[in-house]
Design a protein around this motif. Structure first.
Motif, PDB file in Angstrom:
ATOM      1  N   THR A 217      13.019   4.446  22.233  1.00  0.00           N
ATOM      2  CA  THR A 217      12.358   5.240  23.271  1.00  0.00           C
ATOM      3  C   THR A 217      10.892   4.817  23.428  1.00  0.00           C
ATOM      4  N   PHE A 218      10.316   4.243  22.359  1.00  0.00           N
ATOM      5  CA  PHE A 218       8.925   3.784  22.435  1.00  0.00           C
ATOM      6  C   PHE A 218       8.781   2.551  23.327  1.00  0.00           C
ATOM      7  N   LYS A 219       9.882   1.902  23.644  1.00  0.00           N
ATOM      8  CA  LYS A 219       9.812   0.717  24.503  1.00  0.00           C
ATOM      9  C   LYS A 219       9.243   1.040  25.888  1.00  0.00           C
ATOM     10  N   ILE A 220       9.308   2.311  26.284  1.00  0.00           N
ATOM     11  CA  ILE A 220       8.687   2.711  27.553  1.00  0.00           C
ATOM     12  C   ILE A 220       7.170   2.548  27.456  1.00  0.00           C
ATOM     13  N   VAL A 221       6.589   2.896  26.317  1.00  0.00           N
ATOM     14  CA  VAL A 221       5.151   2.705  26.112  1.00  0.00           C
ATOM     15  C   VAL A 221       4.809   1.215  26.139  1.00  0.00           C
ATOM     16  N   THR A 222       5.624   0.409  25.452  1.00  0.00           N
ATOM     17  CA  THR A 222       5.389  -1.037  25.422  1.00  0.00           C
ATOM     18  C   THR A 222       5.516  -1.647  26.813  1.00  0.00           C
ATOM     19  N   ALA A 223       6.514  -1.197  27.559  1.00  0.00           N
ATOM     20  CA  ALA A 223       6.694  -1.709  28.921  1.00  0.00           C
ATOM     21  C   ALA A 223       5.510  -1.335  29.805  1.00  0.00           C
ATOM     22  N   ALA A 224       4.999  -0.110  29.659  1.00  0.00           N
ATOM     23  CA  ALA A 224       3.833   0.311  30.442  1.00  0.00           C
ATOM     24  C   ALA A 224       2.621  -0.538  30.091  1.00  0.00           C
ATOM     25  N   ALA A 225       2.440  -0.811  28.797  1.00  0.00           N
ATOM     26  CA  ALA A 225       1.303  -1.639  28.369  1.00  0.00           C
ATOM     27  C   ALA A 225       1.415  -3.048  28.934  1.00  0.00           C
ATOM     28  N   ALA A 226       2.624  -3.593  28.958  1.00  0.00           N
ATOM     29  CA  ALA A 226       2.832  -4.955  29.468  1.00  0.00           C
ATOM     30  C   ALA A 226       2.543  -5.034  30.958  1.00  0.00           C
ATOM     31  N   LEU A 227       2.976  -4.027  31.720  1.00  0.00           N
ATOM     32  CA  LEU A 227       2.742  -4.033  33.167  1.00  0.00           C
ATOM     33  C   LEU A 227       1.265  -3.799  33.499  1.00  0.00           C
ATOM     34  N   ASP A 228       0.652  -2.838  32.834  1.00  0.00           N
ATOM     35  CA  ASP A 228      -0.753  -2.540  33.125  1.00  0.00           C
ATOM     36  C   ASP A 228      -1.687  -3.679  32.719  1.00  0.00           C
ATOM     37  N   SER A 229      -1.332  -4.400  31.659  1.00  0.00           N
ATOM     38  CA  SER A 229      -2.194  -5.486  31.189  1.00  0.00           C
ATOM     39  C   SER A 229      -1.956  -6.795  31.924  1.00  0.00           C
TER      40      SER A 229
END
Length: 487
Positions: A217-229
């Motif tokens: 479920t934490f992969k949503i945080v990782t995906a958000a970080a990847a898109l925003d960065s």
């Protein structure tokens, strides 16, 4: 003779002044210490001399007061005690208070100055108004759906309204009846000892106070970080990730539970929960940006109150690349409360902004007149609106075509993410099954609910435990209840 009378009068006046000074010392300077003295029973007697105000759910009192006929006269009672225990907490004449009973104790006990237009009058007369009420944000149907969905299995459900932060359900299982702690005597002491000795820890509020590895479920945080960065600009582009993936700087190979993850895109990695892809993306984002992204979602914050305190969810700030890879998929030292993961889903549903979660809608006087009202506050922006929109699309695909199909609700748009978190020495413990998600009616403009479900003791063979099989069906019933009661 007159001189003697004058001396006697002066001496009496001196004694009277000394008496007044001593009364002032006792009544003013030493009052607080005397009130708090363990041998002073008058404070406790006065506290329980009147019925306590009630905690309300959907306008109905889920608490009450019973005249015990004892020295400490009124004892607390609870309607559907185990169902609402994570919300109300307990009010015990022996062991104090917890949760809303503690946070709103001044209102409920009648000592809050806001309960009267003339608080000084009650202070001077040593009286107090009747106890006020605490009206919660909880929806009875949503709370019951979560409680019955867990069906006694160890775990928790937290559900919030994404746009406002109102907590719609807060369930911890197994639960207990707080009424058994209300009075005094041996029965209360035995109940306290029994509950605290129970290995299932029924008094632990798992939704607020327990932290778990959040797994995928934490992969949503990782995906958000990847898109925003800007590390990922095209979610459908192949990532050139091998399967298995060698953790950086080690000979350890990270495998996938899913198939078809080699060279998968980030969209496919979210849909099918590919560990390798998301771990590699986390390393590419880098420690500093991953820590910052986790912080924006609420990790590493030990100041959250709802109004009861919430345990700190953790994302390490000092890690080697291999540890960062594991943390990016919700393992290593990454831990989160169910409420925190519900806020992750709520951030996606609410266009990237996180509304502060809150549990008490308002407090009132005994007659219903308002004392204080809760209000919406923002905790900040976890991601850009464009990133949130992209993640909404990915989470919908998880439910419609991916690992979260058991969370689908007919006639609604549901987005979600499953997770299976390893834990214990050598990952030998029964995996935790997770589901986070949100839902809106097909004709609605914004999602009405976001939630997190975690099941500690999923009833299946270890290799068959997954968020889709154990947690998603519970989520579906809670989402349905929330949509049917949406205002």
């Amino acid at each position: 003779m007159i001189r003697c009378i004058r001396w006697c009068a002066a001496f009496c006046a001196l004694l009277f002044a000394a008496l007044l000074a001593n009364v002032g010392r006792v009544q003013v300077w030493e009052a607080a210490a005397l009130d708090a003295h363990p041998a002073n029973k008058r404070t406790a007697i006065d506290r329980y001399a009147r019925p306590r105000g009630d905690i309300l759910v959907d306008g109905v009192a889920v608490t009450g007061s019973r005249d015990s006929g004892q020295l400490l006269r009124y004892e607390r009672t609870y309607r559907d005690g185990p169902l609402y225990a994570p919300v109300t907490g307990f009010s015990s004449q022996t062991y104090g208070t917890s949760f809303v009973e503690r946070a709103e104790d001044a209102v409920l006990s009648g000592t809050d100055p806001g309960l009267s237009a003339f608080p000084l009058w009650y202070e001077l007369s040593r009286g107090r108004p009747a106890g006020g009420h605490a009206v919660t944000t909880v929806r009875a149907a949503v709370q019951r759906a979560a409680f019955e969905g867990l069906a006694g299995k160890r775990g928790a459900v937290a559900a919030v309204e994404p746009s406002s932060g109102r907590i719609l359900a807060l369930v911890s299982s197994p639960s207990y009846d707080p009424g058994v702690l209300s009075g005094t005597g041996s029965a209360v002491r035995e109940a306290w000892a029994r509950l605290n000795a129970d290995p299932a820890r029924p008094m632990l509020n798992r939704a607020l106070r327990e932290t778990y590895p959040p797994g995928s479920t934490f992969k949503i945080v990782t995906a958000a970080a990847a898109l925003d960065s800007g590390v990922v600009t095209d979610v459908d582009a192949p990532t050139r990730t091998p399967d298995p993936y060698p953790l950086p700087g080690t000979r350890t190979l990270l495998p996938n539970a899913a198939t078809g993850c080699e060279d998968a895109s980030m969209a496919e990695a979210v849909q099918w929960s590919c560990n390798t892809v998301m771990a590699r993306i986390g390393v590419q984002v880098g420690l500093r940006r991953m820590v910052e992204a986790a912080r924006r979602f609420g990790f590493n914050d030990d100041g959250l109150r709802v109004p009861s305190w919430v345990s700190r969810s953790n994302f390490d700030t000092d890690m080697s690349p291999d540890q960062l890879a594991l943390s990016a998929i919700g393992q290593f030292n990454t831990t989160a409360t169910p409420l925190q993961m519900a806020l992750v889903a709520a951030a996606v549903a609410n266009g990237g902004e996180i509304a502060r979660p809150w549990l008490v809608e308002r407090t009132t006087q005994d007659d219903g007149s308002p004392v204080r009202s809760g209000q919406r506050r923002s905790l900040g922006r976890a991601m850009t609106p464009a990133t949130a929109l992209r993640l909404q699309q990915l989470m919908v695909k998880v439910v419609e075509e991916g690992t979260g199909r058991n969370a689908a609700v007919p006639g609604a748009v549901v987005g979600g993410k499953t997770g299976t978190a390893q834990h214990g020495v050598g990952n030998a413990g029964t995996p935790y099954a997770w589901f986070i998600g949100w839902a809106k009616a097909e004709d609605a403009a914004v999602p009405a609910v976001a939630l997190a479900v975690v099941v500690e003791d999923a009833a299946a063979r270890r290799g068959d435990i997954s968020g889709n099989s154990a947690a998603a069906p519970i989520a579906r019933t809670v989402l349905q209840a929330a949509l049917s009661t949406a205002r």
